[in-house]
Design an enzyme around this catalytic site. Sequence first.
Site, PDB file in Angstrom:
ATOM      1  N   GLU A 116       1.019   7.252   6.831  1.00 37.35           N
ATOM      2  CA  GLU A 116       2.215   6.811   6.101  1.00 37.35           C
ATOM      3  C   GLU A 116       2.109   7.174   4.624  1.00 37.35           C
ATOM      4  OE1 GLU A 116       3.347   2.716   6.672  1.00 37.35           O
ATOM      5  OE2 GLU A 116       2.645   2.708   8.726  1.00 37.35           O
TER       6      GLU A 116
ATOM      7  N   ARG B  81      22.690 -14.622   2.672  1.00 40.84           N
ATOM      8  CA  ARG B  81      22.126 -13.280   2.468  1.00 40.84           C
ATOM      9  C   ARG B  81      22.976 -12.457   1.514  1.00 40.84           C
ATOM     10  NH1 ARG B  81      18.237 -11.385   6.156  1.00 40.84           N
ATOM     11  NH2 ARG B  81      17.822 -12.948   7.724  1.00 40.84           N
TER      12      ARG B  81
ATOM     13  N   ASN C 247      13.635   4.054   4.388  1.00 45.95           N
ATOM     14  CA  ASN C 247      12.638   3.119   4.901  1.00 45.95           C
ATOM     15  C   ASN C 247      11.530   3.908   5.586  1.00 45.95           C
ATOM     16  OD1 ASN C 247      11.539   0.559   5.790  1.00 45.95           O
ATOM     17  ND2 ASN C 247      12.363   1.009   7.826  1.00 45.95           N
TER      18      ASN C 247
ATOM     19  N   GLU D  37      23.333   0.700   9.365  1.00 48.30           N
ATOM     20  CA  GLU D  37      23.496  -0.692   9.796  1.00 48.30           C
ATOM     21  C   GLU D  37      22.633  -1.035  11.017  1.00 48.30           C
ATOM     22  OE1 GLU D  37      27.649  -1.874   9.918  1.00 48.30           O
ATOM     23  OE2 GLU D  37      28.001  -0.556   8.213  1.00 48.30           O
TER      24      GLU D  37
ATOM     25  N   VAL E 210      19.392  -1.157  13.091  1.00 48.61           N
ATOM     26  CA  VAL E 210      17.995  -1.173  12.636  1.00 48.61           C
ATOM     27  C   VAL E 210      17.228   0.066  13.124  1.00 48.61           C
ATOM     28  CG1 VAL E 210      15.802  -2.432  12.829  1.00 48.61           C
ATOM     29  CG2 VAL E 210      17.935  -3.692  12.464  1.00 48.61           C
ATOM     30  N   ASP E 211      16.555   0.742  12.190  1.00 48.81           N
ATOM     31  CA  ASP E 211      15.680   1.891  12.474  1.00 48.81           C
ATOM     32  C   ASP E 211      16.399   3.048  13.184  1.00 48.81           C
ATOM     33  OD1 ASP E 211      13.549   0.461  11.341  1.00 48.81           O
ATOM     34  OD2 ASP E 211      13.034  -0.458  13.241  1.00 48.81           O
TER      35      ASP E 211
ATOM     36  N   HIS F 260       8.952   3.548   8.779  1.00 44.02           N
ATOM     37  CA  HIS F 260       8.792   2.760  10.001  1.00 44.02           C
ATOM     38  C   HIS F 260       7.555   3.255  10.750  1.00 44.02           C
ATOM     39  CE1 HIS F 260       9.980   0.348  13.431  1.00 44.02           C
ATOM     40  NE2 HIS F 260       9.694   1.389  14.186  1.00 44.02           N
TER      41      HIS F 260
ATOM     42  N   LEU G 101      18.737  -6.025   5.922  1.00 45.62           N
ATOM     43  CA  LEU G 101      19.823  -5.945   4.935  1.00 45.62           C
ATOM     44  C   LEU G 101      21.179  -5.975   5.640  1.00 45.62           C
ATOM     45  CD1 LEU G 101      18.046  -3.232   2.816  1.00 45.62           C
ATOM     46  CD2 LEU G 101      18.554  -5.561   2.042  1.00 45.62           C
TER      47      LEU G 101
ATOM     48  N   SER H  73       0.832  -1.214   0.000  1.00 45.66           N
ATOM     49  CA  SER H  73       0.000   0.000   0.000  1.00 45.66           C
ATOM     50  C   SER H  73       0.866   1.264   0.000  1.00 45.66           C
ATOM     51  CB  SER H  73      -0.975  -0.001   1.178  1.00 45.66           C
ATOM     52  OG  SER H  73      -0.313   0.217   2.402  1.00 45.66           O
TER      53      SER H  73
HETATM   54  C1  GRF Z   1       3.881  -0.388   6.847  1.00 44.41           C
HETATM   55  O1  GRF Z   1       3.194  -0.336   8.048  1.00 44.41           O
HETATM   56  C2  GRF Z   1       5.274   0.162   7.014  1.00 44.41           C
HETATM   57  O2  GRF Z   1       5.355   1.177   7.961  1.00 44.41           O
HETATM   58  C3  GRF Z   1       6.040  -1.039   7.485  1.00 44.41           C
HETATM   59  O3  GRF Z   1       5.480  -2.126   6.791  1.00 44.41           O
HETATM   60  C4  GRF Z   1       4.148  -1.835   6.421  1.00 44.41           C
HETATM   61  C5  GRF Z   1       4.052  -2.021   4.938  1.00 44.41           C
HETATM   62  O4  GRF Z   1       2.738  -1.975   4.471  1.00 44.41           O
HETATM   63  N1  GRF Z   1       7.463  -0.848   7.242  1.00 44.41           N
HETATM   64  P1  GRF Z   1       2.465  -1.952   2.898  1.00 44.41           P
HETATM   65  O5  GRF Z   1       3.036  -3.238   2.298  1.00 44.41           O
HETATM   66  O6  GRF Z   1       3.124  -0.734   2.329  1.00 44.41           O
HETATM   67  O7  GRF Z   1       0.970  -1.905   2.761  1.00 44.41           O
END
Ligand code: GRF
Length: 190
Positions: free
Chosen positions: A174, A65, A107, A142, A144-145, A109, A93, A15
């Site tokens: 988002e 990986r 990314n 490196e 995470v978040d 989050h 990653l 989405s």
């Molecule tokens: C979202 O909640 C995003 O914040 C997280 O994963 C989810 C992805 O949802 N990293 P979609 O596949 O974009 O609908």
Amino acid sequence: MTKKRVAVLISGRGSNLQALLDAEQDAYEIALVVSNVPDAAGLDRARERGVEAIALDHKPYGKDRAAFERDLDALLIERRIEIVALAGFMRVLTPYFVRAWAGRLINIHPSLLPKFPGTKTHERALAAGETEHGATVHLVVEEVDAGEIIGQASMPILPGDTPETLAERLLAVEHALYPRCLAKLAAHLA
Ligand code: GRF
């Protein structure tokens, strides 16, 4: 301004990918979508828009990986990708890939970082008694978040909210945030 060529990496419904496609604008174009899950619904969203969508299944690589990421990296380079946007990409990653794309790998989050890195962010925000929740777009490093924050958007937590209602409301937040942040990064890159 030449549009930056963006690859979106997904694993599922996509989405956020849809939001990035719908908002395509002067600063960037979605040139490629890659999913590590072959039947991810997001691949069809891209194809419907005429965007190249490739399944790169991680399973045949087993625990290797680095080999998966070498092939992913080669694909991105071949398609002349300039920015990589993770959107529900469920693979951590390795430093190899993160370093190769440093400053051009982002990314989204589902929390107001630095609060709640990692998983189960909605549950944890509720358990902590937070009055607001939100989403963060950040550079990937490196750890995470933990990378530099490009943008954040917040919303109130309402009485009676559950992890499910929060997740659903946050998704709309988002979808507005990610295109704005991607455009901002694209405009700032040489
Ligand atoms: C979202 O909640 C995003 O914040 C997280 O994963 C989810 C992805 O949802 N990293 P979609 O596949 O974009 O609908």
